[in-house]
Design a protein around this motif. Structure first.
Motif, short mmCIF file in Angstrom:
data_model
loop_
_atom_site.label_atom_id
_atom_site.label_comp_id
_atom_site.label_asym_id
_atom_site.label_seq_id
_atom_site.Cartn_x
_atom_site.Cartn_y
_atom_site.Cartn_z
N TRP A 1 0.81 -1.21 0.00
CA TRP A 1 0.00 0.00 0.00
C TRP A 1 0.85 1.27 0.00
N VAL B 1 -6.00 4.84 -3.34
CA VAL B 1 -7.33 4.41 -2.91
C VAL B 1 -8.38 5.36 -3.46
N GLN C 1 -12.38 6.43 -2.97
CA GLN C 1 -13.55 6.29 -2.11
C GLN C 1 -14.83 6.44 -2.89
N VAL D 1 -7.23 0.36 -4.92
CA VAL D 1 -8.15 -0.02 -3.85
C VAL D 1 -9.42 0.81 -3.98
N TRP E 1 -12.64 1.90 -1.68
CA TRP E 1 -13.21 1.93 -0.33
C TRP E 1 -14.68 2.32 -0.46
N SER F 1 -18.08 3.48 1.35
CA SER F 1 -18.79 3.94 2.53
C SER F 1 -19.90 2.94 2.84
N VAL G 1 -12.23 -2.37 0.12
CA VAL G 1 -12.19 -2.09 1.55
C VAL G 1 -13.58 -1.68 2.01
N ASP H 1 -16.18 -0.03 5.00
CA ASP H 1 -16.21 0.92 6.10
C ASP H 1 -16.60 0.16 7.37
N ARG I 1 -11.67 0.62 6.49
CA ARG I 1 -11.51 2.00 6.93
C ARG I 1 -12.38 2.11 8.17
N THR J 1 -5.47 -1.29 6.49
CA THR J 1 -6.30 -0.81 7.58
C THR J 1 -5.98 0.67 7.81
N ASN K 1 -13.32 14.14 1.10
CA ASN K 1 -14.03 12.88 1.28
C ASN K 1 -15.51 13.19 1.49
N TYR L 1 -5.69 9.24 -1.29
CA TYR L 1 -7.11 8.88 -1.38
C TYR L 1 -7.80 9.85 -2.32
#
Length: 561
Positions: free
Chosen positions: A13, A18, A20, A54, A56, A58, A103, A105, A204, A252, A327, A363
Motif C-alpha cells: 500500500w 485508494v 472512495q 483499492v 473503499w 462507505s 475495503v 467501512d 476503513r 487498515t 471525502n 485517497y
C-alpha cells in the motif's frame, strides 16, 4: 530514514492509490434515484482505467439511514437500497478480476438504535446486553456530563423506559458501544473476521479512536471526550484476533479526529501491530474558527504547508501518512482550496499533484478525478445531511440570520460531496433515470465524466491517470524523503522527494497570478516529469501551474508520464 526503508520490502500500500465511493451517490442501476452495487459494478472499468488499486466503500450495511448508513442495524447484511449479499459477492469478484482490492467501512464506535443489540440493551436495566452500551444515571436531573453531539445538542439521551441516559457522540439514533465490555469486542472481531473470510481486503475504521472513552469523564464536568489510553490495547487485540497472519495482503486505516503526530506514530508503527495508517484532521480544520466548522476562515497556504510538512517529518522514520483533501465529510476540494471557476482544470490538477507527490497513501474521493465542485445549494430544502439540517435549526433558532447560515453551509456542508457523480451531460447527469435522492449539481452539463474524458490535454481524469502511473512506476514517490522548500512563501508550494540517486522537485503556484520562482530554485532542475500546462517557462509558474521535475543518477532513467 527513507533510504533504509527502501532496502526492505515495502508494504504494497506504500505505492497504492485508494478511491472512495459514496455508494448512494455514485451510480444508480435500478432507477430508484439512489446509487447501488449494480451501479458500482457498471463503472468498475472507469476506475480500472484511472489506475486505482483499492476501492473503499462507505457503509452499505442494513441501516435506517439516519446518517446515510453510518447508523448500522445489521453489520452482516446489505441494505436493500444497495442490493443483496449475492450482488456484493459479484461486485467483490469483479473488483478482484480487475486487479483491485475492496475495503469496507467499519463503524463500530456506535450502532443504530434499531440494532438488535441496542433494542435488547434498552429493554431493561438487567438485560444481558445492558452493558453493551454506555448507560448512566441522571446527575441533578440532567445529563451525566456536558458532552455535546457532533450533530448538535447533548451527547446523552434519556431512555424513559429505564430512567437512564445513553451516550451518543453523534445522532441520538447512533448509541455508542461500550468497548470496555469484552463481549462487545468479541462480537465485533467475529463480524470483522467473517467479512475478511468473505474476501474483503481491509477496513476503513470510522472514528475509531472514539471507542476508548476516559471513564472519569463519563460523569463529571468535561465538555469534550478525550481518547482513552486503552485505545492501543483495543487495536492490538483487534490485530491479534482479526488481522494476524493475513495482514500483509490487507489495508487498515483509522479515522481519528483530534489525533496528533505523536499519536499517529504509535498507531501506525509497524512493530506495534495496530493500524497501517490514520486519517488525521489537522489540515482540514485550519479554515475552521473556534466557533466551529461552519464559521469559515480564509485559506492560508503557509499554515497548510506547515501542517502537512510536520506530518511528513513526524512519520518519516516510523509510521505512515494517509493523504487526502476531500471525502464524504468535506467540501469539494477544488472549491475549498482552488479556483473552481476560472481555473478549475488547473487548480484541480495542482491539488492532485501536490497531494499525490507527498509521502503516504493518496485517497481520491469520487468525482475529484473530473474536478466536481461544491453543490451551490440556495435553500435549506435542498439539504439532506443530518449535520447540516441540525446546525441550521439550532443556530437559526438561536437568532442567526438564515441567509448568513445558508451562505456558510453552501461552502462547508457535507452535502457538497454527496451530490451524484456527474457521468454525462444528459438528464440527471447520467446518474439515474429517476429523480435522484439529492439534487444534481447545476453545472453537470459541462462538468461530467464524458466531457472531461474527451477534453484531450485538459482532461482532469487523464491527468490523474498519468499521476497515478508515476506513483506506480517510481519508488521515490512512495518512499522518498520529503523536504519542504520556501515554507513562508504565500503562494508557492515547493518540496523535494529524494531516494538514493533519484530526486523529484515539485512546484505549485497556489494562486490566480503568475509567479516568478525564487532565484536558484529551478536552476537546472532536471527533466520535467509531469505538469498541467503544455508549455512552460523555467523561471515562471502560470496561475495554478503544477510542475514536477526529475533528476536521476540511474542509467537510462526516462520520464514516465
Amino acid at each position: 530514514m527513507t533510504t533504509e526503508l527502501a532496502t526492505e520490502t515495502p508494504a504494497w500500500w506504500t505505492r497504492a492509490v485508494v478511491y472512495q465511493i459514496y455508494p448512494r451517490s455514485f451510480a444508480d442501476s435500478n432507477g430508484d434515484g439512489i446509487g447501488d452495487l449494480g451501479g458500482i459494478r457498471a463503472k468498475l472499468d472507469h476506475l480500472a482505467e484511472l489506475g486505482v488499486d483499492v476501492i473503499w466503500l462507505s457503509p452499505i450495511y442494513r441501516s435506517p439511514q439516519a446518517d446515510n448508513g453510518y447508523d448500522i442495524s445489521d453489520y452482516e447484511d446489505i441494505d436493500p437500497l444497495f442490493g443483496t449479499l449475492a450482488e456484493f459477492d459479484q461486485l467483490l469478484a469483479e473488483v478482484h478480476e480487475r486487479g483491485m482490492k475492496l475495503v469496507m467501512d467499519l463503524v463500530v464506535n456506535h450502532t443504530s438504535d434499531e440494532h438488535p443489540w441496542f433494542v435488547e440493551s434498552r429493554s431493561s436495566r438487567d438485560n444481558p446486553k445492558r452493558d453493551w452500551y454506555i448507560w448512566r444515571d441522571p446527575v441533578d436531573a440532567h445529563e451525566p456530563n456536558g458532552w455535546t453531539s457532533a450533530f448538535s445538542g447533548p451527547a446523552w439521551s434519556l431512555d424513559t423506559t429505564t430512567g437512564q441516559y445513553y451516550l451518543h457522540l453523534f445522532a441520538a439514533k447512533q448509541p455508542d458501544l461500550n468497548w470496555q465490555n469484552p463481549e462487545v469486542r468479541g462480537a465485533v472481531f467475529a463480524m470483522m473476521n467473517r467479512w475478511l473470510d468473505r474476501g474483503v481486503d481491509g477496513f476503513r475504521m470510522d472514528v475509531i479512536n472514539f471507542i476508548a472513552k476516559t471513564e472519569s469523564e463519563l460523569v463529571g464536568e468535561s465538555v469534550h471526550p478525550s481518547m482513552g489510553a486503552q485505545i492501543h490495547d483495543y487495536l492490538q487485540e483487534m490485530h491479534r484476533e482479526v488481522f494476524a497472519g493475513r495482514d500483509t495482503e490487507l489495508i487498515t486505516v483509522g479515522e481519528m479526529p483530534g489525533v496528533t503526530v505523536e499519536d499517529a506514530a504509535l498507531f501506525t508503527g509497524a512493530e506495534r501491530n495496530e493500524l497501517d495508517m490514520v486519517f488525521q484532521f489537522e489540515h482540514v480544520g485550519l479554515d475552521h474558527s473556534d466557533a466551529g466548522k461552519f464559521d469559515n476562515l480564509p485559506f492560508d497556504l503557509v499554515a497548510l504547508k506547515t501542517s502537512l510538512a510536520r506530518w511528513q517529518t513526524g512519520l518519516a522514520s516510523s509510521g505512515w501518512n494517509s493523504l487526502y483533501f476531500g471525502n464524504h465529510d468535506q467540501p469539494r476540494s477544488v472549491s475549498r482550496f482552488g479556483d473552481d471557476r476560472r481555473y478549475r482544470y488547473e487548480s484541480a490538477t495542482l491539488l492532485a499533484t501536490i497531494l499525490h507527490l507527498h509521502r503516504g497513501t493518496p485517497y481520491i474521493y469520487q468525482g475529484d478525478e473530473i474536478g466536481m465542485t461544491n453543490a451551490n445549494f440556495e435553500s435549506i430544502e435542498q439539504y439532506k445531511d443530518i449535520e447540516s439540517l441540525n446546525h441550521f435549526a439550532e443556530v437559526v433558532g438561536a437568532g442567526a440570520e438564515p441567509a448568513t447560515v445558508l451562505e456558510q453551509m453552501a461552502f462547508r456542508s457535507r452535502d457538497n460531496a454527496r451530490t451524484p457523480v456527474q457521468w454525462t451531460p444528459g438528464p440527471h447527469a447520467g446518474f439515474t433515470t429517476a429523480e435522484p435522492w439529492i439534487h444534481v449539481n447545476s453545472n453537470a452539463s459541462t462538468i461530467n465524466v464524458q466531457t472531461d474524458r474527451a477534453a484531450g490535454d485538459r482532461s482532469i481524469f487523464d491527468f490523474y491517470r498519468r499521476l497515478i502511473g508515476v506513483r506506480h512506476e517510481l519508488p521515490v514517490v512512495a518512499l522518498g524523503e520529503f523536504a519542504l522548500l520556501e515554507p513562508e512563501h504565500p503562494a508557492l508550494y515547493a518540496f523535494t522527494r529524494t531516494l538514493g540517486g533519484d530526486r523529484l522537485l515539485v512546484l505549485g503556484n497556489w494562486s490566480n497570478e503568475r509567479l516568478r520562482l525564487p532565484e536558484g530554485l529551478a536552476d537546472d532542475p532536471g527533466t520535467r516529469l509531469i505538469g498541467n500546462y503544455p508549455e512552460w517557462h523555467e523561471a515562471v509558474l502560470e496561475p495554478w501551474e503544477a510542475r514536477v521535475y526529475r533528476r536521476s543518477e540511474r542509467a537510462g532513467a526516462e520520464p514516465v508520464a
